[in-house]
Design a protein around this motif. Sequence first.
Motif, PDB file in Angstrom:
ATOM      1  N   SER A  58       0.814  -1.215   0.000  1.00 46.78           N
ATOM      2  CA  SER A  58       0.000   0.000   0.000  1.00 46.78           C
ATOM      3  C   SER A  58       0.845   1.263   0.000  1.00 46.78           C
ATOM      4  CB  SER A  58      -0.951  -0.003   1.197  1.00 46.78           C
ATOM      5  OG  SER A  58      -0.221  -0.017   2.404  1.00 46.78           O
ATOM      6  N   PHE A  59       2.144   1.140   0.177  1.00 46.19           N
ATOM      7  CA  PHE A  59       3.016   2.309   0.207  1.00 46.19           C
ATOM      8  C   PHE A  59       3.543   2.697  -1.176  1.00 46.19           C
ATOM      9  CE2 PHE A  59       5.610  -1.419   1.021  1.00 46.19           C
ATOM     10  CZ  PHE A  59       6.659  -1.260   0.146  1.00 46.19           C
ATOM     11  N   ILE A  60       3.342   1.868  -2.188  1.00 41.89           N
ATOM     12  CA  ILE A  60       3.894   2.123  -3.519  1.00 41.89           C
ATOM     13  C   ILE A  60       3.246   3.361  -4.168  1.00 41.89           C
ATOM     14  CG2 ILE A  60       4.173   1.190  -5.862  1.00 41.89           C
ATOM     15  CD1 ILE A  60       5.941  -0.212  -3.862  1.00 41.89           C
ATOM     16  N   GLY A  61       1.937   3.473  -4.121  1.00 45.87           N
ATOM     17  CA  GLY A  61       1.240   4.610  -4.729  1.00 45.87           C
ATOM     18  C   GLY A  61       1.690   5.950  -4.160  1.00 45.87           C
ATOM     19  N   PRO A  62       1.667   6.126  -2.834  1.00 48.31           N
ATOM     20  CA  PRO A  62       2.152   7.393  -2.283  1.00 48.31           C
ATOM     21  C   PRO A  62       3.614   7.675  -2.624  1.00 48.31           C
ATOM     22  CG  PRO A  62       0.865   6.225  -0.644  1.00 48.31           C
ATOM     23  CD  PRO A  62       1.037   5.292  -1.805  1.00 48.31           C
ATOM     24  N   LEU A  63       4.427   6.634  -2.716  1.00 49.26           N
ATOM     25  CA  LEU A  63       5.835   6.827  -3.074  1.00 49.26           C
ATOM     26  C   LEU A  63       5.959   7.359  -4.505  1.00 49.26           C
ATOM     27  CD1 LEU A  63       8.794   6.527  -2.209  1.00 49.26           C
ATOM     28  CD2 LEU A  63       8.717   4.180  -3.083  1.00 49.26           C
ATOM     29  N   VAL A  64       5.135   6.869  -5.402  1.00 47.37           N
ATOM     30  CA  VAL A  64       5.143   7.359  -6.783  1.00 47.37           C
ATOM     31  C   VAL A  64       4.757   8.840  -6.814  1.00 47.37           C
ATOM     32  CG1 VAL A  64       3.986   7.161  -9.025  1.00 47.37           C
ATOM     33  CG2 VAL A  64       4.734   5.097  -7.819  1.00 47.37           C
ATOM     34  N   PHE A  65       3.697   9.206  -6.085  1.00 50.46           N
ATOM     35  CA  PHE A  65       3.291  10.611  -6.018  1.00 50.46           C
ATOM     36  C   PHE A  65       4.414  11.477  -5.439  1.00 50.46           C
ATOM     37  CE2 PHE A  65      -1.001   9.253  -6.842  1.00 50.46           C
ATOM     38  CZ  PHE A  65      -1.580  10.356  -7.447  1.00 50.46           C
ATOM     39  N   TRP A  66       5.091  10.982  -4.407  1.00 46.97           N
ATOM     40  CA  TRP A  66       6.179  11.745  -3.796  1.00 46.97           C
ATOM     41  C   TRP A  66       7.299  11.988  -4.806  1.00 46.97           C
ATOM     42  CZ3 TRP A  66      11.341  10.923  -2.494  1.00 46.97           C
ATOM     43  CH2 TRP A  66      11.901  11.869  -1.633  1.00 46.97           C
ATOM     44  N   PHE A  67       7.682  10.942  -5.550  1.00 48.58           N
ATOM     45  CA  PHE A  67       8.732  11.107  -6.556  1.00 48.58           C
ATOM     46  C   PHE A  67       8.331  12.099  -7.646  1.00 48.58           C
ATOM     47  CE2 PHE A  67      10.897   7.096  -5.217  1.00 48.58           C
ATOM     48  CZ  PHE A  67      12.159   7.659  -5.053  1.00 48.58           C
ATOM     49  N   VAL A 120       1.303  18.668  -2.072  1.00 45.38           N
ATOM     50  CA  VAL A 120       1.206  17.308  -2.594  1.00 45.38           C
ATOM     51  C   VAL A 120       2.362  16.466  -2.056  1.00 45.38           C
ATOM     52  CG1 VAL A 120       1.100  15.878  -4.673  1.00 45.38           C
ATOM     53  CG2 VAL A 120       0.055  18.149  -4.670  1.00 45.38           C
ATOM     54  N   ARG A 121       3.568  17.038  -2.027  1.00 48.58           N
ATOM     55  CA  ARG A 121       4.735  16.316  -1.524  1.00 48.58           C
ATOM     56  C   ARG A 121       4.533  15.916  -0.067  1.00 48.58           C
ATOM     57  NH1 ARG A 121       8.420  17.958   1.654  1.00 48.58           N
ATOM     58  NH2 ARG A 121       8.088  20.162   1.241  1.00 48.58           N
ATOM     59  N   VAL A 122       4.036  16.834   0.751  1.00 50.98           N
ATOM     60  CA  VAL A 122       3.802  16.544   2.173  1.00 50.98           C
ATOM     61  C   VAL A 122       2.716  15.483   2.334  1.00 50.98           C
ATOM     62  CG1 VAL A 122       2.931  17.541   4.328  1.00 50.98           C
ATOM     63  CG2 VAL A 122       4.651  18.764   2.993  1.00 50.98           C
ATOM     64  N   ALA A 123       1.661  15.570   1.540  1.00 48.25           N
ATOM     65  CA  ALA A 123       0.581  14.576   1.616  1.00 48.25           C
ATOM     66  C   ALA A 123       1.091  13.199   1.213  1.00 48.25           C
ATOM     67  CB  ALA A 123      -0.578  14.998   0.722  1.00 48.25           C
ATOM     68  N   ALA A 124       1.851  13.134   0.122  1.00 46.02           N
ATOM     69  CA  ALA A 124       2.381  11.853  -0.346  1.00 46.02           C
ATOM     70  C   ALA A 124       3.373  11.278   0.657  1.00 46.02           C
ATOM     71  CB  ALA A 124       3.044  12.025  -1.707  1.00 46.02           C
ATOM     72  N   ALA A 125       4.208  12.130   1.244  1.00 47.58           N
ATOM     73  CA  ALA A 125       5.172  11.658   2.239  1.00 47.58           C
ATOM     74  C   ALA A 125       4.459  11.106   3.466  1.00 47.58           C
ATOM     75  CB  ALA A 125       6.126  12.791   2.646  1.00 47.58           C
ATOM     76  N   GLY A 126       3.422  11.784   3.920  1.00 50.20           N
ATOM     77  CA  GLY A 126       2.662  11.304   5.072  1.00 50.20           C
ATOM     78  C   GLY A 126       1.984   9.973   4.791  1.00 50.20           C
ATOM     79  N   ALA A 127       1.374   9.865   3.614  1.00 54.25           N
ATOM     80  CA  ALA A 127       0.709   8.612   3.241  1.00 54.25           C
ATOM     81  C   ALA A 127       1.723   7.481   3.116  1.00 54.25           C
ATOM     82  CB  ALA A 127      -0.058   8.788   1.930  1.00 54.25           C
ATOM     83  N   PHE A 128       2.885   7.770   2.531  1.00 52.75           N
ATOM     84  CA  PHE A 128       3.927   6.750   2.417  1.00 52.75           C
ATOM     85  C   PHE A 128       4.418   6.318   3.798  1.00 52.75           C
ATOM     86  CE2 PHE A 128       8.409   5.679   2.639  1.00 52.75           C
ATOM     87  CZ  PHE A 128       8.449   4.558   1.826  1.00 52.75           C
ATOM     88  N   ASN A 129       4.752   7.287   4.640  1.00 49.54           N
ATOM     89  CA  ASN A 129       5.284   6.961   5.967  1.00 49.54           C
ATOM     90  C   ASN A 129       4.313   6.096   6.762  1.00 49.54           C
ATOM     91  OD1 ASN A 129       7.650   8.419   5.491  1.00 49.54           O
ATOM     92  ND2 ASN A 129       6.824  10.283   6.394  1.00 49.54           N
ATOM     93  N   MET A 186       1.296   7.548  14.744  1.00 46.98           N
ATOM     94  CA  MET A 186       2.220   6.404  14.882  1.00 46.98           C
ATOM     95  C   MET A 186       2.953   6.051  13.588  1.00 46.98           C
ATOM     96  SD  MET A 186      -0.203   3.941  17.179  1.00 46.98           S
ATOM     97  CE  MET A 186      -1.494   3.881  15.973  1.00 46.98           C
ATOM     98  N   THR A 187       3.692   6.997  13.038  1.00 45.09           N
ATOM     99  CA  THR A 187       4.421   6.707  11.817  1.00 45.09           C
ATOM    100  C   THR A 187       5.914   6.871  12.012  1.00 45.09           C
ATOM    101  OG1 THR A 187       4.276   8.992  11.039  1.00 45.09           O
ATOM    102  CG2 THR A 187       2.559   7.499  10.322  1.00 45.09           C
ATOM    103  N   ILE A 188       6.661   6.104  11.255  1.00 45.05           N
ATOM    104  CA  ILE A 188       8.112   6.270  11.165  1.00 45.05           C
ATOM    105  C   ILE A 188       8.337   7.250  10.024  1.00 45.05           C
ATOM    106  CG2 ILE A 188      10.297   5.134  10.680  1.00 45.05           C
ATOM    107  CD1 ILE A 188       8.973   2.515  11.681  1.00 45.05           C
ATOM    108  N   LYS A 189       8.979   8.347  10.292  1.00 45.08           N
ATOM    109  CA  LYS A 189       9.166   9.389   9.278  1.00 45.08           C
ATOM    110  C   LYS A 189      10.398   9.087   8.421  1.00 45.08           C
ATOM    111  CE  LYS A 189       6.423  12.734  11.425  1.00 45.08           C
ATOM    112  NZ  LYS A 189       5.108  12.501  11.048  1.00 45.08           N
ATOM    113  N   LEU A 190      10.164   8.572   7.237  1.00 43.65           N
ATOM    114  CA  LEU A 190      11.230   8.302   6.281  1.00 43.65           C
ATOM    115  C   LEU A 190      11.296   9.393   5.215  1.00 43.65           C
ATOM    116  CD1 LEU A 190      10.659   4.483   5.798  1.00 43.65           C
ATOM    117  CD2 LEU A 190      12.399   5.601   7.176  1.00 43.65           C
ATOM    118  N   LEU A 191      10.148   9.842   4.747  1.00 44.04           N
ATOM    119  CA  LEU A 191      10.080  10.910   3.747  1.00 44.04           C
ATOM    120  C   LEU A 191       9.498  12.153   4.395  1.00 44.04           C
ATOM    121  CD1 LEU A 191       8.513   9.031   0.692  1.00 44.04           C
ATOM    122  CD2 LEU A 191      10.925   9.422   1.176  1.00 44.04           C
TER     123      LEU A 191
END
Length: 146
Positions: free
Chosen positions: A52-61, A72-81, A140-145
């Motif tokens: 489920s993290f692939i879609g947000p990662l694509v948006f972030w890139f 959009v970058r912040v939203a995608a990063a939050g969804a990915f994390n 409760m997220t690990i902040k990677l992006l």
Amino acid sequence: MTESYGQNFNGQQPAQAFDAYGNPIPSDAKAMATLAHLSGLLGLVLTASFASFIGPLVFWFIYKDRPGYAFVRVAAAGAFNFSFTLWLVYIATILVTVLTLGFAGIFTWVIFLAIGVALLVLHILAAIKANQGEVYTYPMTIKLLS
């Protein structure tokens, strides 16, 4: 319906939105941020929460370096994390189940269910907030992006 083809119901152009620094925000930024959150749900449905993290990662890139698309970058990063954090919990739960020769399955099904419900509910809440122009902070997220 208040807007049609870039005009509101009075025939006037809608007001330009600006970020906190005075930079113009593209008209499609809210829609793209909403889709970034919902892309996690697409991964949930297509892969049973395994990717489920692939879609947000694509948006972030796509939007990480575009001027005006910080929302959009912040939203995608939050969804990915968030999705990636729950993916790690998912993998750990599978490992515990396998290492106990399936005996932990008596309890781990609750974790699998909780992961699915959390992904579903929180991605929808985040998409609603993004559509309203607000940044949603997942719990409760690990902040990677970022």
